[in-house]
Design a protein around this motif. Structure first.
Motif, PDB file in Angstrom:
ATOM      1  N   ARG A 123       5.628  -4.826  13.703  1.00 25.49           N
ATOM      2  CA  ARG A 123       5.244  -6.103  13.026  1.00 25.49           C
ATOM      3  C   ARG A 123       4.557  -5.818  11.870  1.00 25.49           C
ATOM      4  NH1 ARG A 123       4.411  -9.578  18.469  1.00 25.49           N
ATOM      5  NH2 ARG A 123       4.241  -7.571  19.391  1.00 25.49           N
ATOM      6  N   ARG A 124       3.721  -4.689  11.873  1.00 25.72           N
ATOM      7  CA  ARG A 124       2.964  -4.540  10.820  1.00 25.72           C
ATOM      8  C   ARG A 124       3.590  -4.181   9.500  1.00 25.72           C
ATOM      9  NH1 ARG A 124       3.755   0.008  13.653  1.00 25.72           N
ATOM     10  NH2 ARG A 124       3.850   2.289  12.627  1.00 25.72           N
ATOM     11  N   PHE A 125       4.944  -4.170   9.368  1.00 26.79           N
ATOM     12  CA  PHE A 125       5.725  -3.715   8.215  1.00 26.79           C
ATOM     13  C   PHE A 125       6.146  -5.129   7.633  1.00 26.79           C
ATOM     14  CE2 PHE A 125       6.604   0.167  10.655  1.00 26.79           C
ATOM     15  CZ  PHE A 125       5.891   1.041   9.775  1.00 26.79           C
ATOM     16  N   GLY A 126       6.093  -6.157   8.336  1.00 25.59           N
ATOM     17  CA  GLY A 126       6.471  -7.381   8.120  1.00 25.59           C
ATOM     18  C   GLY A 126       8.046  -7.530   7.417  1.00 25.59           C
ATOM     19  N   ARG A 127       8.048  -7.893   6.430  1.00 28.35           N
ATOM     20  CA  ARG A 127       9.630  -8.145   5.775  1.00 28.35           C
ATOM     21  C   ARG A 127      10.104  -6.833   5.061  1.00 28.35           C
ATOM     22  NH1 ARG A 127      13.685 -10.877   4.270  1.00 28.35           N
ATOM     23  NH2 ARG A 127      14.145 -10.628   2.174  1.00 28.35           N
ATOM     24  N   ARG A 128       8.802  -5.969   4.992  1.00 29.56           N
ATOM     25  CA  ARG A 128       9.346  -4.628   4.131  1.00 29.56           C
ATOM     26  C   ARG A 128      10.385  -3.996   4.771  1.00 29.56           C
ATOM     27  NH1 ARG A 128       3.823  -1.796   3.393  1.00 29.56           N
ATOM     28  NH2 ARG A 128       3.407  -3.351   4.970  1.00 29.56           N
ATOM     29  N   LEU A 129      10.443  -4.112   6.067  1.00 26.64           N
ATOM     30  CA  LEU A 129      11.355  -3.555   7.112  1.00 26.64           C
ATOM     31  C   LEU A 129      12.733  -3.628   6.877  1.00 26.64           C
ATOM     32  CD1 LEU A 129      10.901  -1.893   9.834  1.00 26.64           C
ATOM     33  CD2 LEU A 129      11.020  -4.131  10.884  1.00 26.64           C
TER      34      LEU A 129
END
Ligand SMILES: Cc1cc2nc3c(=O)[nH]c(=O)nc-3n(C[C@H](O)[C@H](O)[C@H](O)COP(=O)(O)OP(=O)(O)OC[C@H]3O[C@@H](n4cnc5c(N)ncnc54)[C@H](O)[C@@H]3O)c2cc1C
Length: 408
Positions: free
Chosen positions: A385-391
Motif C-alpha cells: 500500500r505504501r507505493f500507492g499508484r506508483r506500483l
C-alpha cells in the motif's frame, strides 16, 4: 541405488542433472517415448523459424552420455508395479528401480469429436511439430485452421504465419488466451495477432472435426457451418500423462497427487512437472500449473529428496509471458482482486490486482518493466500500500522510484 525416471522433458532431465551433480555414483535410467535427446518445448517455435538447435537441446544433445544416464528412447511405459518395483514398457520389457520419478508431463486434451482423425495435428511434442512443419515445407499446407485460442494455439498460429501459412483460429471464448489473460489485455494481444495476418474467430464453438475418407476434412461449428483448410491443429488444452498409472495404486486426480515434498502416496515413488497436481503457492490448493519454471523448480526439490534430503516445495506459480507476439506480455497470478490499479497508453496496458494491500496478480502488455519486482512482492505476500499508484506506472522498480518508498 538406482533411480528410474519416466520422461525426458524439463522436469526429468533437470532432476537427473541435479542428482548426478550431488552423487556421481548413483545409477540413473531414463525412459521416454521421445525419439530425440531431451529438449525444451518452449524453444520449438524458434527452432523451426531459425533452424537453431542450441535452445531446443538446451542441455546439449549429448546430455545423457555426459551425465551417464542410461537413455531408453523411444520407449513407452505401459504400467507401473510399485510392489515389484518395476515399470513395464509396451514391448514387455521390465525395468527395476529403487526410486521412481514420474515426470511424464502432459499431452493434448481434446474433448472434441474427431480429434484422433488422420490429418489432425497438435503442437505438444517435437515429433508432432515436425509432422506439421513437414507438410508446410512440402507446400502441402498453405492454409491452417487451429481449434483453440489458448497459449499453445497462439504459439503454433504465430509460427505458421511466420512460415507463410494463412492461419485462422477458432476459440470458444470471446477473447484469446482466456486462462492467462483478462479480456482487456487479451484484446491487445488479439489485435497483434490480426496485424500478423491471423484470422480470429472468437466466441465460436467447434463441435468436431469432420471425416472424409478416414481423414479430417473440416471443422464443424455449433452454428452448423463448416470451415476447411489444408491443415488442422487441435490446441484445445493439455492434460497430465498418467494413463499408465491406472491400477498402480499411485493416487491421481486430474494429475498425480503429491505431498509438499513431492512424494506420491506410494513409498519410493516421486513426481514432478506437468504431470503433477502440486499446491498453488498463492491459494494452497492442488492445481496443475503446466509451465516450465514450475517443472524445473519441482525437479530440483524432488532430486534433493530422492537422495535423502528434506526439502519442502513452496508451491507452484501461475505465470507466463508471450515472446513471439511482437509486443511483450506478462501474466502473473490471479486475473482479478478486490482492488485494481490500472494504467493505459494506447496498446500499452498495465493492471495490478490487489487484496488486503497485497498483490494477487498482474497483467502487463506492451510495457512490462518492473514485472519481476511485482512478482517478488506477490510471492512474499508483501503489503504494497505504501507505493500507492506508483506500483502500476511504467518504470516502477527503477531504484529512484522504489528505494525512497521502501524506506518509508
Ligand atoms: C509449444 C509449447 C510452448 C510452450 N511455451 C512455454 C513457455 O513459453 N513458458 C512456459 O513456462 N512453459 C511453456 N510450455 C510448457 C512447458 O513446456 C512445460 O511446462 C514443460 O515442458 C513441462 O515439463 P515436463 O518435464 O513436466 O513435461 P514434458 O515436457 O511434457 O515432458 C514429458 C516427458 O514424458 C514423456 N512421456 C510421457 N508419457 C510417457 C510414457 N508413457 N512413456 C515414456 N515416456 C513418456 C514424454 O515423451 C516427455 O519426454 C510450452 C509448451 C509447449 C508444448
Amino acid at each position: 541405488m538406482k533411480v528410474l525416471i519416466i520422461g525426458s522433458g524439463p522436469a526429468g532431465i533437470v532432476a537427473a542433472e541435479e542428482m548426478r551433480a550431488a552423487d556421481p555414483t548413483i545409477e540413473l535410467e531414463m525412459v521416454t517415448q521421445e525419439p530425440y535427446p531431451p529438449y525444451s518445448p518452449p524453444a520449438m517455435a524458434d527452432h523451426f523459424l531459425t533452424g537453431r538447435s542450441e535452445p531446443l537441446y538446451w542441455k546439449g544433445a549429448d546430455v545423457c552420455e555426459r551425465l551417464g544416464i542410461a537413455y531408453r528412447s523411444p520407449a513407452r511405459v505401459a504400467s507401473v508395479d510399485p510392489h515389484g518395483r518395476t515399470v513395464v514398457l509396451h514391448d514387455g520389457t521390465r525395468l527395476g528401480w529403487d526410486a521412481l520419478l514420474i515426470a511424464s508431463g502432459s499431452r493434448l486434451h481434446a474433448p472434441i469429436e474427431g480429434a484422433d482423425l488422420a490429418g489432425v495435428h497438435d503442437f505438444k511434442s517435437l515429433a508432432a511439430a515436425e509432422a506439421i512443419i513437414r507438410r508446410v515445407r512440402r507446400r502441402e499446407a498453405t492454409t491452417a485452421l487451429i481449434v483453440g485460442a489458448g497459449f499453445i494455439g497462439m504459439e503454433i498460429a504465430l509460427l505458421l504465419a511466420d512460415l507463410g501459412v494463412r492461419v485462422a483460429i477458432v476459440g470458444r471464448r470471446t477473447w484469446v488466451m482466456p486462462r492467462m489473460l483478462d479480456p482487456e489485455t487479451a484484446e491487445i494481444a488479439g489485435r497483434s495477432m490480426v496485424a500478423r495476418g491471423i484470422e480470429l474467430r472468437l466466441g465460436v464453438e467447434a463441435t468436431g472435426f469432420v471425416e472424409r475418407d478416414g481423414a479430417a476434412a473440416g471443422v464443424r461449428l455449433a452454428s452448423g457451418d463448416m470451415l476447411t483448410a489444408d491443415l488442422y491443429v487441435a490446441a484445445t488444452g493439455v492434460k497430465p500423462n498418467i494413463r499408465f498409472l491406472a491400477g498402480s495404486g499411485v493416487a491421481t486426480d486430474w494429475g498425480i497427487a503429491v505431498d509438499d515434498h513431492l512424494r506420491t502416496n506410494v513409498p519410493g515413488v516421486w513426481a514432478a512437472g506437468d504431470a503433477v497436481e502440486a499446491s498453488d503457492r498463492a491459494t494452497g490448493k492442488a492445481f496443475v500449473h503446466a509451465i516450465f519454471p514450475n517443472a524445473v523448480d519441482q525437479a530440483r526439490v524432488v532430486a534433493t529428496n530422492i537422495l535423502g534430503g528434506n526439502l519442502a516445495y513452496p508451491g507452484a506459480e501461475s505465470m507466463n509471458s508471450l515472446k513471439h507476439l511482437g509486443l511483450p506480455i506478462m501474466a502473473v497470478g490471479a486475473m482479478e482482486g478486490n482492488d485494481e490499479l490500472r494504467w493505459r497508453d494506447g496498446d500499452a496496458l498495465r493492471k495490478v490486482f490487489l487484496e488486503g494491500g497485497r498483490i494477487v496478480g498482474f497483467r502487463f502488455a506492451g510495457e512490462i518493466s518492473g514485472g519481476g519486482l511485482l512478482r517478488s512482492f506477490l510471492l512474499r505476500g508483501e503489503d504494497v500500500r505504501r507505493f500507492g499508484r506508483r506500483l502500476v506506472l511504467p518504470g516502477f522498480g527503477m531504484s529512484q522510484v522504489v528505494l525512497p518508498a521502501m524506506s518509508l
